[in-house]
Enzyme design. Structure first.
Site, mmCIF file in Angstrom:
data_model
loop_
_atom_site.group_PDB
_atom_site.id
_atom_site.type_symbol
_atom_site.label_atom_id
_atom_site.label_comp_id
_atom_site.label_asym_id
_atom_site.label_seq_id
_atom_site.Cartn_x
_atom_site.Cartn_y
_atom_site.Cartn_z
ATOM 1 N N LYS A 187 -10.447 -4.846 -4.560
ATOM 2 C CA LYS A 187 -11.147 -3.946 -4.748
ATOM 3 C C LYS A 187 -10.609 -2.327 -4.868
ATOM 4 O O LYS A 187 -11.325 -1.413 -5.509
ATOM 5 C CB LYS A 187 -12.477 -3.554 -3.423
ATOM 6 C CG LYS A 187 -11.743 -3.381 -2.110
ATOM 7 C CD LYS A 187 -12.548 -3.917 -0.909
ATOM 8 C CE LYS A 187 -11.781 -3.881 0.402
ATOM 9 N NZ LYS A 187 -12.700 -4.463 1.580
ATOM 10 N N LYS A 194 -3.555 -10.397 -6.703
ATOM 11 C CA LYS A 194 -4.724 -10.715 -6.118
ATOM 12 C C LYS A 194 -5.752 -9.731 -6.402
ATOM 13 O O LYS A 194 -5.650 -8.690 -6.877
ATOM 14 C CB LYS A 194 -4.556 -10.389 -4.612
ATOM 15 C CG LYS A 194 -5.358 -10.731 -3.650
ATOM 16 C CD LYS A 194 -5.098 -10.200 -1.983
ATOM 17 C CE LYS A 194 -5.527 -8.767 -2.109
ATOM 18 N NZ LYS A 194 -5.639 -8.275 -0.667
ATOM 19 N N LYS A 251 0.786 -1.352 0.048
ATOM 20 C CA LYS A 251 0.099 0.066 0.022
ATOM 21 C C LYS A 251 0.818 1.258 0.188
ATOM 22 O O LYS A 251 0.583 2.085 -0.634
ATOM 23 C CB LYS A 251 -1.026 0.184 1.089
ATOM 24 C CG LYS A 251 -2.352 -1.016 1.223
ATOM 25 C CD LYS A 251 -3.224 -0.513 1.942
ATOM 26 C CE LYS A 251 -4.457 -1.521 1.948
ATOM 27 N NZ LYS A 251 -5.376 -1.136 2.975
#
Ligand code: TYM
Length: 328
Positions: free
Chosen positions: A195, A192, A111
């Site tokens: 969203k 992966k 992230k």
């Protein structure tokens, strides 16, 4: 009765990965366990969120829990920020953690790579997650594969606490499905499904309209060749679609292989799309009913009260053990 805690962030749309990796197991576990399921909005704000979107997404995730079959009469479903003990124990957990432990977290590395300036909340995220779990003395934590590392850190922190201050916290076990713990992206079998991916064609959102679902599955990337064979190493993309197929139908992976032997990818994808639609359409219907019923806030209030009863008691014990002067 053994206890379960899990949570999903209220950031963006839920995908079929969240459904297969987490939600489906919530529904299964609630019949045999005392379950607490949270919509973790304090975690969601570790990346910037627009206020109106945070509100909408928090309600949407809650409604999707219920639409997927989480029953408010069996499980306590609550919004994390409605139970202030989470933030408080989250702080305490960060004081027990080492920089190196947080730096090693792959979710943080992934992230933070995507941000220009890295928020401190993104870094201390696992401390808050440990608090979520330890407040309920959870025996089991149903999650997808990507949360394994956070779970290991939670176990380390619980052990550290117990050694330093005396036995108090339960060491939780991860509950990770053998197949389906890592649903991959539709456009890249090595990534992966997420969203937060900016390309909406890379994921199947639980609230995608049937025609959108059909289109996304039709254009999903498949490995070279035409055999529908389960081989995650050499054929990651078709294997991923087969996993989704298996979860959305009654067929096992072996039966899917037999069914499509010699038929190629085309018919397989067409049928897969129909199975996904048949799985998600009833959930979407219930979702709409729940959102328009006005019942959501009632369920969440009830869930927060049940959660707070347990969480406040654990927090009090933790603070007592640590030498805090408790409120008179
Ligand atoms: P989050 O919100 O990213 O995802 C929610 C759950 O869905 C699982 N999941 C997947 N499973 C299979 N395939 C995928 N592609 C996929 N994508 C997501 C996740 O593993 C997760 O179980 N840190 C957590 C939220 C959290 C939490 C907790 C979880 C906060 N506190 C306490 C358990 C217990 C997270 O980011 O999940």
């Amino acid at each position: 009765m053994k206890r379960v805690l899990s949570g999903i962030q209220s950031s963006g749309k839920l995908t079929i990965g969240n459904y297969i990796g987490a939600l489906k197991n919530y529904v299964k576990l609630q019949d045999t366990h005392e379950c607490f399921f949270s919509i973790v909005d304090l975690h969601a704000i570790t990346v910037p969120q627009k206020p109106e979107e945070l509100k909408e997404q928090t309600e949407a995730v809650a409604a999707l829990y219920f639409a997927s079959g989480v029953d408010p009469n069996k499980s306590s479903v609550f919004v994390q920020s409605h139970v202030p003990a989470h933030a408080e124990l989250g702080w305490i957990m960060t004081t027990l953690s080492y920089m190196g432990e947080f730096e090693r977290m792959t979710q943080f590395k992934d992230k933070s790579r995507k941000q220009d300036s890295i928020g401190v909340g993104l870094f201390t995220y696992p401390g808050l997650m440990a608090a979520d779990i330890l407040l309920y003395n959870a025996d089991l934590v149903p999650v997808g594969d990507d949360q394994k590392q956070h779970l290991e850190l939670t176990r380390d922190l619980a052990n550290r606490f117990n050694q330093r201050f005396g036995e108090c916290l339960k060491i939780p076990e991860p509950y990770i499905p053998e197949v389906g713990a890592r649903i991959m992206s539709l456009d890249d079998g090595s990534n992966k499904m997420s969203k937060s991916n900016p390309n909406p064609n890379s994921y199947i959102a639980m609230l995608d309209e049937p025609d959108v679902l059909r289109k996304k599955i039709k254009r999903s990337t498949t490995d070279s060749g035409r055999d529908v064979l389960f081989d995650p190493v050499n054929k990651p993309e078709i294997s991923n679609l087969m996993t989704i197929y298996s979860y959305c139908s009654t067929l096992s992976i072996k039966e899917i292989e037999q069914e499509y032997e010699g038929k190629g990818y085309g018919p397989f994808k067409k049928d897969l799309a129909e199975h996904v639609v048949a799985t998600l359409e009833p959930i979407q219907q219930r979702y709409k009913e729940i959102r328009s019923s006005g019942e959501l806030s009632k369920y969440l209030k009830q869930g927060a009260e049940q959660a707070a009863d347990v969480a406040n008691e654990t927090l009090r014990e933790i603070k007592e053990k640590m030498g805090f002067v408790l409120p008179y």
